[in-house]
Motif scaffolding. Sequence first.
Motif, PDB file in Angstrom:
ATOM      1  N   ASN A  25       0.925  -1.211   0.064  1.00  0.00           N
ATOM      2  CA  ASN A  25       0.020  -0.001  -0.033  1.00  0.00           C
ATOM      3  C   ASN A  25       0.681   1.121  -0.118  1.00  0.00           C
ATOM      4  OD1 ASN A  25      -2.198  -1.878   0.106  1.00  0.00           O
ATOM      5  ND2 ASN A  25      -2.402  -1.402   2.216  1.00  0.00           N
ATOM      6  N   ASN A  27       4.087   1.477  -1.095  1.00  0.00           N
ATOM      7  CA  ASN A  27       4.869   1.602  -2.301  1.00  0.00           C
ATOM      8  C   ASN A  27       3.904   2.281  -3.286  1.00  0.00           C
ATOM      9  OD1 ASN A  27       6.922   0.064  -1.211  1.00  0.00           O
ATOM     10  ND2 ASN A  27       6.494  -1.815  -2.061  1.00  0.00           N
ATOM     11  N   LEU A  28       2.448   1.774  -3.491  1.00  0.00           N
ATOM     12  CA  LEU A  28       1.681   2.126  -4.670  1.00  0.00           C
ATOM     13  C   LEU A  28       1.277   3.511  -4.381  1.00  0.00           C
ATOM     14  CD1 LEU A  28       0.018   1.685  -7.146  1.00  0.00           C
ATOM     15  CD2 LEU A  28      -1.912   1.165  -5.600  1.00  0.00           C
ATOM     16  N   TYR A 270       4.661  -1.171 -11.399  1.00  0.00           N
ATOM     17  CA  TYR A 270       4.869  -1.375  -9.984  1.00  0.00           C
ATOM     18  C   TYR A 270       5.924  -2.253  -9.766  1.00  0.00           C
ATOM     19  CZ  TYR A 270       3.948  -2.520  -5.051  1.00  0.00           C
ATOM     20  OH  TYR A 270       4.088  -2.962  -3.785  1.00  0.00           O
ATOM     21  N   LEU A 280       1.480  -5.742  -5.957  1.00  0.00           N
ATOM     22  CA  LEU A 280      -0.085  -4.956  -6.213  1.00  0.00           C
ATOM     23  C   LEU A 280      -1.140  -5.698  -6.201  1.00  0.00           C
ATOM     24  CD1 LEU A 280      -0.403  -1.823  -8.776  1.00  0.00           C
ATOM     25  CD2 LEU A 280      -2.207  -3.309  -8.138  1.00  0.00           C
ATOM     26  N   CYS A 286      -4.535  -2.221  -2.241  1.00  0.00           N
ATOM     27  CA  CYS A 286      -3.886  -1.326  -3.017  1.00  0.00           C
ATOM     28  C   CYS A 286      -4.766  -0.787  -3.937  1.00  0.00           C
ATOM     29  CB  CYS A 286      -2.666  -2.213  -3.951  1.00  0.00           C
ATOM     30  SG  CYS A 286      -1.061  -2.396  -3.060  1.00  0.00           S
ATOM     31  N   THR A 287      -5.723  -1.392  -4.437  1.00  0.00           N
ATOM     32  CA  THR A 287      -6.663  -0.942  -5.571  1.00  0.00           C
ATOM     33  C   THR A 287      -7.278   0.321  -4.728  1.00  0.00           C
ATOM     34  OG1 THR A 287      -8.031  -2.670  -4.921  1.00  0.00           O
ATOM     35  CG2 THR A 287      -6.765  -3.032  -6.933  1.00  0.00           C
ATOM     36  N   TYR A 290      -5.421   3.339  -4.900  1.00  0.00           N
ATOM     37  CA  TYR A 290      -5.267   3.935  -6.121  1.00  0.00           C
ATOM     38  C   TYR A 290      -6.719   4.784  -6.543  1.00  0.00           C
ATOM     39  CZ  TYR A 290      -4.869   4.679 -10.915  1.00  0.00           C
ATOM     40  OH  TYR A 290      -4.845   5.366 -12.136  1.00  0.00           O
TER      41      TYR A 290
END
Length: 377
Positions: A25, A27-28, A270, A280, A286-287, A290
């Motif tokens: 999370n 990282n993204l 990624y 991811l 993660c989504t 985003y």
Amino acid sequence: MDPKPIKIGLIAELTGPLSFMGIANANLTTMLVDDINAKGGLLGRPVELVIEDGETIDGVAKAKAAKLVDVDKVDVVIGGIYSSTRLAIKSEAVTRGRTLYIYTEQYEGQENDPLIFCTGPVPAQQVEPLIPWLMKTTGAKKFYLPSADYIWPHLLNEAASRLVRANGGEIVGEEYFPLDTVDFRRTVQQIMASGTEVVFNTIVPPGLTPFLEELHKAGFGKRGGRIVCTYFDENFFNLVPAEQIEGLYSCLDYYQELDEPFGRALLRRYGERFPGGATLTAGSGCTGHYRAVKMWEAAVKEAGSVERDAVIQALDHARISEGPGGPAEMAPGQHHVRMNMYIAQAHGGRFRVVKNLGPIDPNERMLTDEFQLTNVG
């Protein structure tokens, strides 16, 4: 550029049992903020990401939320995985600090605060389509619900039980365990003795691995038993041997095998920047991260300001035309997202999408205009 940065505060589980999710999370979110700054920032100002480690401990997340609001004076707080962590963050960021908070994880629904937006799936998008489909497809009737003892499993099980019974099935067992439980021998014996056909699992790490190992050793899968775990994503294949979860069903807003160009390109970018185990995925949130960052960015641009109430008003109808899993939009008045959902099944250590459910509304409670105006403060 105006040198005064716009600040995003991120609470991510960088250590503790959920670190393999929290690191992904962080990282993204880092990558997305770098993208914004590479294009000139937001409203002519740089965006600064302040990351705090919640350590997978609610008390720590609460203290970090207070620091983000009081010391860093962030414009928005993002993050948290467990629902209990959400409430810990909420107590400082929202209830006391009156700061906009975006919660990014799939969860039990029912969060209803004018300062909170939720960008992960809720029961109407996971269990409501999944359970009737599963029962019709497999003919299964008997369900057992082994669960971690906190908010999300209790409320998800309420929804699951209602759907099982409405479709002619029965709940043969429902148990709740402290998060640090690792011995599930007695429960697995009961599952095997009761004729359970489906284990609807809401046990979470660190208990997940020993539970699945025990269930596999008992021969549950060999006798035709099925496991459902709505949050299970590709990251979990690193924790559990593939044979222990062969055939497991999951229901999320994105899977890495989806044949859609945007998601494939994002995953590739990624992976090049952050090689390693924390990949991811949707189950990690993660989504949801985003959608949180991109919808907040769109709302700030529309508002022409980071002033909280103006951003909230714009965020209420924010949408993104592309993202991992497809486009998404806030359901106006609900502070939750309408998004594409998918049912997938584990085969040979990877997920195969078996049903594209299309876009599904969150069906959460509407926040009335009066509520929004009188309770924002």
